[in-house]
Write a protein that holds these residues in place. Sequence first.
Motif, mmCIF file in Angstrom:
data_model
loop_
_atom_site.group_PDB
_atom_site.id
_atom_site.type_symbol
_atom_site.label_atom_id
_atom_site.label_comp_id
_atom_site.label_asym_id
_atom_site.label_seq_id
_atom_site.Cartn_x
_atom_site.Cartn_y
_atom_site.Cartn_z
ATOM 1 N N SER A 1 47.747 31.218 39.955
ATOM 2 C CA SER A 1 47.586 32.642 40.256
ATOM 3 C C SER A 1 48.869 33.408 39.955
ATOM 4 O O SER A 1 48.836 34.482 39.332
ATOM 5 C CB SER A 1 47.199 32.814 41.726
ATOM 6 O OG SER A 1 47.103 34.176 42.076
ATOM 7 N N ILE B 1 49.478 33.571 36.081
ATOM 8 C CA ILE B 1 48.583 34.509 35.388
ATOM 9 C C ILE B 1 48.932 35.950 35.751
ATOM 10 O O ILE B 1 48.951 36.832 34.886
ATOM 11 C CB ILE B 1 47.117 34.171 35.726
ATOM 12 C CG1 ILE B 1 46.762 32.782 35.178
ATOM 13 C CG2 ILE B 1 46.177 35.219 35.146
ATOM 14 C CD1 ILE B 1 45.464 32.218 35.702
ATOM 15 N N GLU B 2 49.232 36.194 37.025
ATOM 16 C CA GLU B 2 49.640 37.549 37.444
ATOM 17 C C GLU B 2 50.926 37.971 36.736
ATOM 18 O O GLU B 2 51.031 39.099 36.238
ATOM 19 C CB GLU B 2 49.842 37.580 38.962
ATOM 20 C CG GLU B 2 48.563 37.603 39.775
ATOM 21 C CD GLU B 2 48.036 39.023 39.980
ATOM 22 O OE1 GLU B 2 48.688 39.978 39.509
ATOM 23 O OE2 GLU B 2 46.969 39.161 40.592
ATOM 24 N N MET C 1 50.239 38.702 33.109
ATOM 25 C CA MET C 1 49.583 40.009 32.958
ATOM 26 C C MET C 1 50.600 41.135 33.127
ATOM 27 O O MET C 1 50.596 42.120 32.361
ATOM 28 C CB MET C 1 48.459 40.136 33.990
ATOM 29 C CG MET C 1 47.638 41.405 33.850
ATOM 30 S SD MET C 1 46.280 41.484 35.068
ATOM 31 C CE MET C 1 45.149 40.284 34.392
ATOM 32 N N GLU D 1 43.152 38.536 31.171
ATOM 33 C CA GLU D 1 42.296 39.057 32.247
ATOM 34 C C GLU D 1 41.172 38.083 32.579
ATOM 35 O O GLU D 1 40.757 37.985 33.736
ATOM 36 C CB GLU D 1 41.743 40.437 31.881
ATOM 37 C CG GLU D 1 40.855 40.509 30.645
ATOM 38 C CD GLU D 1 39.418 40.136 30.942
ATOM 39 O OE1 GLU D 1 38.956 40.324 32.086
ATOM 40 O OE2 GLU D 1 38.732 39.639 30.015
ATOM 41 N N TRP E 1 42.626 35.399 34.707
ATOM 42 C CA TRP E 1 42.853 35.995 36.032
ATOM 43 C C TRP E 1 41.568 35.993 36.849
ATOM 44 O O TRP E 1 41.548 35.562 38.003
ATOM 45 C CB TRP E 1 43.386 37.412 35.822
ATOM 46 C CG TRP E 1 43.650 38.237 37.038
ATOM 47 C CD1 TRP E 1 44.447 37.924 38.100
ATOM 48 C CD2 TRP E 1 43.148 39.550 37.278
ATOM 49 N NE1 TRP E 1 44.466 38.972 38.994
ATOM 50 C CE2 TRP E 1 43.686 39.976 38.509
ATOM 51 C CE3 TRP E 1 42.315 40.415 36.568
ATOM 52 C CZ2 TRP E 1 43.402 41.227 39.059
ATOM 53 C CZ3 TRP E 1 42.038 41.663 37.106
ATOM 54 C CH2 TRP E 1 42.576 42.060 38.337
ATOM 55 N N ARG E 2 40.463 36.456 36.237
ATOM 56 C CA ARG E 2 39.183 36.499 36.945
ATOM 57 C C ARG E 2 38.703 35.101 37.309
ATOM 58 O O ARG E 2 38.197 34.860 38.406
ATOM 59 C CB ARG E 2 38.123 37.185 36.069
ATOM 60 C CG ARG E 2 38.282 38.686 35.949
ATOM 61 C CD ARG E 2 37.125 39.317 35.212
ATOM 62 N NE ARG E 2 37.151 39.098 33.775
ATOM 63 C CZ ARG E 2 36.282 38.342 33.109
ATOM 64 N NH1 ARG E 2 35.308 37.713 33.761
ATOM 65 N NH2 ARG E 2 36.365 38.206 31.800
ATOM 66 N N ARG F 1 40.910 33.103 40.114
ATOM 67 C CA ARG F 1 40.854 33.629 41.495
ATOM 68 C C ARG F 1 39.882 32.842 42.363
ATOM 69 O O ARG F 1 40.101 32.675 43.583
ATOM 70 C CB ARG F 1 40.467 35.121 41.479
ATOM 71 C CG ARG F 1 40.459 35.766 42.868
ATOM 72 C CD ARG F 1 41.835 35.688 43.495
ATOM 73 N NE ARG F 1 41.888 36.234 44.844
ATOM 74 C CZ ARG F 1 41.589 35.563 45.954
ATOM 75 N NH1 ARG F 1 41.178 34.292 45.860
ATOM 76 N NH2 ARG F 1 41.699 36.116 47.137
#
Length: 391
Positions: free
Chosen positions: A335, A338-339, A342, A357, A360-361, A364
Amino acid sequence: MDFSLSDDQVLMVDTARRIGETFGVDYWQEQDRNKAFPKECWQAICEAGLAGAALPEEHGGSGLGMLELALIVEALAAGGGGSTLGQLFMINPIFGGVPITRFGSEQMKRELLPDLINGKINFCMALTEPDAGTNTLAMKTFAESDPNGGWVLNGRKIWITAVDCAQKMLVVARTKKPSENSRPTEGISMFIIDVERDGLGYSPIEKVGTQTLSACSVFFDDVRIGPDELVGTLHNGFRELLDVLNTERIVTTAGLVGAGSLAERLAVQYANDRKVFGGKPISSYQGLQFPLAQSHAELQCARLMNLNAARLCDLGQPYGSQANMAKLIASQAASHAIEHSMQMMGGMGYAREFHVERLWRDARLFKFAPVSEEMILNYIAVHDLGMPKSY
């Protein structure tokens, strides 16, 4: 502990990496957009012999272990699939392969394992229930013994992955009422049944990510189960179920490590090309370097913990704590990675064409599935620290 790879393991990982890159981010973007099962990718994985890496040789597998399976999933996920890639192994070699190999009859092994390994059939597992959630022992789905042989199944499950793509379902149900048992873990059994069967229905749940694999509510209305569809020990399947759940943690973690590594690679490529403020690449600024470097360190810690869990599993030693801790750290590390990726990409990190993205989706989900961070912390507190049970 020595995690240096043998020549055969290096070849196996290279094969997985090539397949992962062949079915790269563009392929997965298209599958995500169409909410389509990645059948071409999965078939390539099966044809390369990777799906059966940890399954017995006499039924078409390679007879290796969870260590090799973790390495395979990690390499495939890093190639383009991200964390969802781990789910392909979760539903098939784990939900199908583990219970059949360890607890299934010889007939079940002969009939199902070769087709699982070569990709002719897919599996799913029906465990979670609307009113039980993580508290598996509170399940209400009940398989009542039929005087004519077998059982009759009634109940409901929720958040069941890839039902619409599966031919076989591992069902976990009560076979004795709680009042009839001396312990809460008693009276639970596992069955492998056909998805297409009278009385079995399902409906999809709309969700944010992991679009290539559906999640469904499943309904059992007087579903007949044959005597030969029991897998494991009648009424005492809970302990056997833990082998499925703990190996599930290992492939989940491997997928998360791969997803975090993929996000890092995409972000660094972008940041090396993006130049601002006098022509310097944005990757040269410590404000962007440090968060990604921190995430990378966290991912490597999760990776080593996961490989250790897999090694212990293969040695037949307890590995539940290691598998759970690895999953906890991996979900957080992926997490973060990826955050931060981004954030490094700015607005383009939010654009579908740059792929982060989707990662990310998808990632989660794994902060609360297949087991939540909070329940892992409960487990560590009770089993590793010796603290009183809080739930």
